[in-house]
Design an enzyme around this catalytic site. Structure first.
Site, PDB file in Angstrom:
ATOM      1  N   GLY A  44       0.695  -1.229   0.012  1.00  0.00           N
ATOM      2  CA  GLY A  44      -0.078   0.149  -0.087  1.00  0.00           C
ATOM      3  C   GLY A  44       1.362   1.064  -0.185  1.00  0.00           C
ATOM      4  N   THR A 104      17.142 -13.948  -2.886  1.00  0.00           N
ATOM      5  CA  THR A 104      16.377 -13.647  -3.918  1.00  0.00           C
ATOM      6  C   THR A 104      15.200 -14.613  -5.117  1.00  0.00           C
ATOM      7  OG1 THR A 104      17.692 -13.748  -5.675  1.00  0.00           O
ATOM      8  CG2 THR A 104      17.314 -12.072  -4.870  1.00  0.00           C
ATOM      9  N   GLN A 126      11.919 -14.570  -7.016  1.00  0.00           N
ATOM     10  CA  GLN A 126      11.936 -15.329  -8.151  1.00  0.00           C
ATOM     11  C   GLN A 126      10.609 -15.886  -8.759  1.00  0.00           C
ATOM     12  OE1 GLN A 126      15.149 -17.759  -8.367  1.00  0.00           O
ATOM     13  NE2 GLN A 126      17.063 -16.068  -8.041  1.00  0.00           N
ATOM     14  N   LYS A 180      20.385 -10.729  -9.936  1.00  0.00           N
ATOM     15  CA  LYS A 180      19.553 -11.933 -10.334  1.00  0.00           C
ATOM     16  C   LYS A 180      18.210 -11.759 -10.262  1.00  0.00           C
ATOM     17  CE  LYS A 180      22.343 -14.802  -6.903  1.00  0.00           C
ATOM     18  NZ  LYS A 180      22.173 -15.489  -5.770  1.00  0.00           N
ATOM     19  N   CYS A 240     -15.150   9.384  19.243  1.00  0.00           N
ATOM     20  CA  CYS A 240     -16.389   8.472  18.151  1.00  0.00           C
ATOM     21  C   CYS A 240     -16.890   7.633  19.708  1.00  0.00           C
ATOM     22  CB  CYS A 240     -16.182   7.447  17.325  1.00  0.00           C
ATOM     23  SG  CYS A 240     -17.864   7.246  16.989  1.00  0.00           S
ATOM     24  N   PHE A 252     -16.323  10.213  22.777  1.00  0.00           N
ATOM     25  CA  PHE A 252     -17.002  10.972  22.347  1.00  0.00           C
ATOM     26  C   PHE A 252     -18.078  10.356  23.533  1.00  0.00           C
ATOM     27  CE2 PHE A 252     -20.600  12.368  21.529  1.00  0.00           C
ATOM     28  CZ  PHE A 252     -20.877  13.853  21.165  1.00  0.00           C
ATOM     29  N   ARG A 270     -23.700   4.011  15.232  1.00  0.00           N
ATOM     30  CA  ARG A 270     -25.507   3.328  15.366  1.00  0.00           C
ATOM     31  C   ARG A 270     -25.921   4.164  16.823  1.00  0.00           C
ATOM     32  NH1 ARG A 270     -25.725  -0.766  11.974  1.00  0.00           N
ATOM     33  NH2 ARG A 270     -24.275  -1.470  12.025  1.00  0.00           N
ATOM     34  N   HIS A 327     -14.503  11.372  13.384  1.00  0.00           N
ATOM     35  CA  HIS A 327     -14.006  11.163  13.017  1.00  0.00           C
ATOM     36  C   HIS A 327     -12.822  11.656  12.491  1.00  0.00           C
ATOM     37  CE1 HIS A 327     -14.262   6.535  14.470  1.00  0.00           C
ATOM     38  NE2 HIS A 327     -15.515   7.231  13.654  1.00  0.00           N
ATOM     39  N   GLU A 387      -9.483  11.403  11.924  1.00  0.00           N
ATOM     40  CA  GLU A 387      -8.519  11.517  11.490  1.00  0.00           C
ATOM     41  C   GLU A 387      -8.454  10.624   9.968  1.00  0.00           C
ATOM     42  OE1 GLU A 387     -10.430  10.261  14.150  1.00  0.00           O
ATOM     43  OE2 GLU A 387     -10.526   8.146  13.458  1.00  0.00           O
TER      44      GLU A 387
HETATM   45  N1  GLN Z   1     -20.474   1.847  19.007  1.00  0.00           N
HETATM   46  C1  GLN Z   1     -20.186   3.151  18.822  1.00  0.00           C
HETATM   47  C2  GLN Z   1     -21.513   3.616  18.322  1.00  0.00           C
HETATM   48  O1  GLN Z   1     -21.555   2.294  16.807  1.00  0.00           O
HETATM   49  C3  GLN Z   1     -19.326   4.450  18.316  1.00  0.00           C
HETATM   50  C4  GLN Z   1     -18.833   3.210  17.522  1.00  0.00           C
HETATM   51  C5  GLN Z   1     -17.956   3.926  17.357  1.00  0.00           C
HETATM   52  O2  GLN Z   1     -16.958   4.452  17.999  1.00  0.00           O
HETATM   53  N2  GLN Z   1     -16.692   3.887  15.605  1.00  0.00           N
HETATM   54  O3  GLN Z   1     -22.408   4.540  17.993  1.00  0.00           O
END
Ligand code: GLN
Length: 541
Positions: free
Chosen positions: A18, A189, A193, A224, A382, A385, A463, A508, A510
């Site tokens: 990647g 190698t 190969q 090689k 998430c 939080f 969810r 998120h 990130e």
């Molecule tokens: N389990 C929690 C939810 O479904 C948080 C999901 C998560 O952290 N991505 O809302």
């Protein structure tokens, strides 16, 4: 007309295909070529959403809500792209489409076969991304290694693409491990190969080979590889171990790979511009400061479970010229040994990432309480939080046994509850609230000072949400919801004024972090940890 680069792997998986795919893209992009990337994954899952991050690594979320392979994260970070879910093609998806077509009667009268029907569907999906992205060069990385049974239809499809697109419009890159014997230091190698032979058996002759090795390969190994790979010596490159993966495009370009690919595909280019990228790499390699952050999580044993988080910290750290060293701690260890909580004092910041299910949740809640009570900078993402809300409800608002219904469905105070639209959802695949959604940020808050905008777009995967019924109580207790969905119903950011740095988000950040554009919440957190460590003073942003 689009040109195609196909990247296959040999010997072992997880050797950084990647990164090499992203690096080839970067070498072209820095020469002014528009590129995009696709990952084809031979597994039968329709997407990565239902796979355990502990076994497969994190699930990467695209803007349009695709739950994809983590390599898309590398493409996005290296190439600063926002890909769509179409950039991840799996066996499951391909077969699902082919079978739906068959049921509809689209192939009426025909016997439906791997060649041509399945291979046609694979090629259709690759070409669709070429059109959708309008890129000049489309990189397609084939997951797994050559010789895997599941990968055969994909290799057959890319074999056919050379015939259909033409020699000058297609390039095959083969990446394989070259182990070095500990005792003699000899570079072996032979496995490479064999993997080239396997590739040829399928009908693909690589144009270039990247040897993945601990050290730069020597002349003998190169000779090689070239001889047995039937390629010129100067079509062999080496991706040796470097301190940071962001160096890989630089070391491959120095070896001439950028020029090689450009010449072979005959794409018009300009002089490569590496200064920004090099500047970032230099700060990663030579930081002025360092901080220690503890990640209290559930999949702490596998580094790939939190790859985007780790990279977001690296990007944020680079902007502060700071090395962020991450310590992973299993949340459950605080449940079994509460006396261990005080060790959290040894860190400059406490981070609670995303997660699912009850296991480890009490340990995470205890860590959040520790951060709040000891005023250690805290960032929650998430689940982090949601658990910060639970902790605040229990320990500040005195809502005894307050909980998320994901953990305890009979709690008297379900401060975190299933989103209403989730009540009738039974299937697990692609049914969460996913992808990019708009968020309104409240002026005058910590969040506003970080985002410097009243409106932001961030990616989601959840969810559950803050239960609107309990918001007044939480706010009365002093919790500030500084970011909300556009309709005001969904809580997206929380903070505790008066604390050194206490911030969490339902989304998120990130996934949007890039080397030269760190994500604001991660940046704010890293900066706060550093400020507190250096001066013990307030966050200056
Ligand atoms: N389990 C929690 C939810 O479904 C948080 C999901 C998560 O952290 N991505 O809302």
């Amino acid at each position: 007309m689009a040109k195609y680069i196909f990247v296959t792997g040999g010997v072992l998986s997880s050797v950084g295909k990647g990164i090499i795919t992203s690096s080839v893209g970067k070498m072209l992009q820095t020469r002014g070529v528009r590129v995009t990337a696709i990952k084809v994954d031979p597994y039968v899952n329709v997407d990565a959403g239902t796979m355990n991050p502990y076994m497969h690594g994190e699930v990467y979320v695209t803007i349009d809500g695709g739950e994809t392979d983590l390599d898309l994260g590398w493409y996005e970070r290296f190439l600063d792209l926002n890909l769509t879910m179409n950039s991840n093609v799996t066996t499951g998806m391909v077969y699902q489409t082919v079978i739906e077509k068959e049921r509809r009667g689209d192939y009426l009268g025909h016997c439906v076969q791997i060649v041509p029907h399945v291979t046609n569907e694979i090629k259709r999906r690759i070409r669709y991304v070429a059109r959708e992205s309008k890129a000049d060069v489309i990189l397609t990385e084939c997951g797994g290694t050559v010789g895997d049974i599941e990968g055969l239809p994909f290799l057959e499809a890319i074999r056919q693409m050379r015939l259909e697109e033409g020699f000058e419009n297609t390039l095959y890159v083969h990446v394989a491990l070259v182990p070095i014997l500990d005792v003699t230091g000899e570079m072996k190698t032979k496995p490479l190969q064999h993997s080239v032979n396997e590739l040829r058996r399928i009908g693909i002759q690589p144009d270039t080979i990247v040897a993945r090795s601990r050290k730069m390969i020597d002349a003998e190994a190169r000779r090689k590889i070239a001889l047995f790979g039937t390629i010129p010596d100067d079509a062999v490159f080496c991706s040796y171990n470097v301190k940071t993966v962001y160096e890989v495009p630089l070391i491959l370009d120095v070896q001439g790979m950028g020029e090689f690919v450009r010449d072979r595909l005959q794409v018009p280019t300009r002089e490569p511009k590496w200064s920004t990228w090099k500047g970032f790499v230099d700060t990663v390699l030579e930081p002025h400061h360092s901080i220690k952050i503890v990640l209290v999580g559930k999949y702490a044993g596998l580094i790939d479970s939190y790859v985007s988080v780790n990279e977001a910290f690296r990007h944020a750290g680079a902007k502060c010229q700071t090395e962020v060293s991450m310590k992973y701690v299993e949340a459950e260890s605080f449940e079994k040994h509460p006396e261990k909580l005080v060790t959290l004092k040894d860190y400059d910041g406490i981070f609670v990432p995303y997660g699912f299910g009850p296991r480890g949740s009490s340990g995470k809640i205890a860590a959040i309480q520790f951060a709040r009570e000891n005023d250690i900078p805290f960032l929650g993402i998430c689940y982090g939080f949601q658990l910060a809300v639970v902790e605040f409800a229990r320990n500040v608002c005195h809502l005894e046994r307050a909980d998320s219904t994901e953990i305890n469905s009979s709690t008297p105070f379900p401060v975190i509850d299933l989103m209403p639209e989730q009540h009738n959802v039974k299937a697990k695949g692609a049914t969460m609230r996913l992808g990019s959604h708009k968020i309104l940020v409240e002026q005058g808050t910590l969040a506003y000072s970080l985002y410097k905008s009243e409106e932001i777009d961030e990616r989601h995967r959840h969810r559950f949400e803050v239960n609107p019924l309990h918001i007044p109580t939480l706010e009365k207790g002093g919790l500030v919801f500084s970011g909300k969905s556009v309709d005001g119903r969904r809580m997206e950011l929380l903070e505790l004024p008066g604390k050194f740095f206490f911030l969490a988000s339902q989304f998120h950040g990130e996934f949007k972090s890039r080397p030269d554009k760190p994500d604001p919440e991660y940046y704010g957190f890293v900066k706060a940890c550093l400020d507190r460590k250096l001066e013990g003073s307030k966050v200056k942003l």
